[in-house]
Design a protein around this motif. Structure first.
Motif, short mmCIF file in Angstrom:
data_model
loop_
_atom_site.label_atom_id
_atom_site.label_comp_id
_atom_site.label_asym_id
_atom_site.label_seq_id
_atom_site.Cartn_x
_atom_site.Cartn_y
_atom_site.Cartn_z
N LEU A 186 0.82 -1.21 0.00
CA LEU A 186 0.00 0.00 0.00
C LEU A 186 0.86 1.26 0.00
CD1 LEU A 186 -2.83 -1.02 2.51
CD2 LEU A 186 -2.90 -1.04 0.01
N SER A 187 1.95 1.21 0.74
CA SER A 187 2.87 2.35 0.75
C SER A 187 3.46 2.59 -0.63
CB SER A 187 3.99 2.10 1.77
OG SER A 187 4.95 3.13 1.73
N GLU A 190 0.75 4.15 -2.88
CA GLU A 190 0.52 5.55 -2.52
C GLU A 190 1.59 6.47 -3.08
OE1 GLU A 190 0.30 5.52 1.70
OE2 GLU A 190 -1.69 4.60 1.77
N GLN A 191 2.82 5.98 -3.12
CA GLN A 191 3.94 6.81 -3.56
C GLN A 191 4.18 6.75 -5.07
OE1 GLN A 191 7.49 6.06 -1.16
NE2 GLN A 191 6.21 5.57 0.59
N PHE A 193 1.49 5.64 -7.58
CA PHE A 193 0.30 5.39 -8.40
C PHE A 193 0.29 6.23 -9.68
CE2 PHE A 193 -0.93 9.09 -5.95
CZ PHE A 193 -1.70 9.84 -6.82
N TYR A 232 -7.83 3.07 -6.51
CA TYR A 232 -7.04 4.14 -5.86
C TYR A 232 -6.82 5.29 -6.83
CZ TYR A 232 -3.48 6.27 -2.89
OH TYR A 232 -2.77 7.14 -2.10
N ARG A 233 -6.44 4.96 -8.06
CA ARG A 233 -6.20 6.01 -9.06
C ARG A 233 -7.48 6.79 -9.36
NH1 ARG A 233 -2.30 2.40 -13.08
NH2 ARG A 233 -0.32 3.36 -12.42
N LYS A 236 -8.31 9.24 -6.59
CA LYS A 236 -7.47 10.43 -6.71
C LYS A 236 -7.96 11.31 -7.87
CE LYS A 236 -4.53 9.74 -3.38
NZ LYS A 236 -4.44 10.69 -2.24
#
Length: 288
Positions: A186-187, A190-191, A193, A232-233, A236
């Motif tokens: 997940l990290s 997040e960094q 994507f 996730y994308r 955002k």
């Protein structure tokens, strides 16, 4: 000063754990070794820099892993593998080749296998002690007049620090090994994507093969890694549509979709409407 130290241990009378060869090297850019298979276990610890390991998993599939400073990788007996130093930041590593009746148990206790060959440390202090033992062995002159028990003693100290420092040992005792890997994944998402990352990239960052990574990710999150990355994308993207005046193309590019058509299709699959229509319905108007 030479950029390579290499020694062969002359005594093969140790049955439980035996030492075969060991060394240290500051590699040149893109320096590679392999493809080759070894007869024993060989552990490399990366002191600085980075590189790539390509190793066959238990099903015979060649998996690519990125390994950086503070990590390590295990080469297994009869496993075909290749490893290559990075072009811009080549790795410096130290290595030890060992085997014996207890070797498989030790490696397994540390959580490493052909499907999970990348070493992660759960304790920085224990990791540094492990590295110091490896460097002591690598730099030892191997005097023929000295008892072989001296170096074998340091080999046992290395193995002790190796097992205790491995993140998987700590995670197994607490029942949270999967949580550790999921947190890492997940990290990374997040960094990164917004970049052109793949599921293989995420799995490699965690030191896992794609198949195993996909299984534990889905079991923990309830989505496949690909589904989660898309969601996730798109989340955002929705934030940017709602809060900014960026063009649809710029927003797509900002969340990892340089092709506007592909972005619009992915967004509609997630939200049921086009990015433009979603913005018209949800955009926040500035306060007057």
């Amino acid at each position: 000063m030479s950029n390579l130290l290499f020694s062969v241990f002359p005594n093969e009378n140790f049955v439980d754990i035996g030492l075969y060869q060991y060394g240290w090297e500051q590699c040149e850019p893109s320096h590679s070794f392999g493809p080759a298979a070894r007869n024993h276990y060989i552990f490399h610890y990366v002191i600085s820099g980075t590189g790539t390991l390509m190793a066959d998993d238990s099903s015979g599939n060649t998996i690519k892993y990125q390994v950086k400073s503070g990590q390590g990788f295990m080469l297994f007996p009869n496993q075909i593998n290749t490893y290559i130093a990075d072009q811009n930041l080549p790795w410096e590593y130290t290595w030890i080749e060992f085997d014996g009746l207890r070797a498989k148990e030790i490696v397994s206790t540390a959580g490493l296998s052909p499907d999970h060959p990348v070493y992660h440390a759960g304790s920085k202090d224990l990791r540094n002690e492990m590295m110091n033992e490896m460097l002591y062995i690598a730099r030892h002159p191997g005097s023929s007049c000295e008892s072989p028990f001296h170096i074998i003693g340091h080999l046992y100290l290395f193995l002790d620090y190796f097992m205790r420092s491995a993140a998987t040992v700590r995670m197994k005792h607490s029942g949270k090994i999967r949580d550790f890997y999921i947190k890492e994944a997940l990290s990374y998402i997040e960094q990164n994507f917004q970049n052109n990352i793949t599921i293989e990239d995420i799995a490699s960052f965690c030191g896992l093969n794609r198949s195993y990574f996909g299984k534990i990710f889905h079991d923990s999150i309830g989505k496949s890694p690909q589904e989660f990355l898309i969601t996730y994308r798109m989340t955002k993207a929705a934030e940017l549509l709602k809060l900014t005046s960026l063009s649809i193309a710029d927003i797509g590019n900002a969340v990892g979709y340089p092709n506007q058509l592909h972005f619009s299709r992915a967004f509609k699959n997630t939200y049921g409407t086009s990015p433009r229509s979603w913005r018209n319905e949800n955009k926040l108007e500035p306060d007057m």
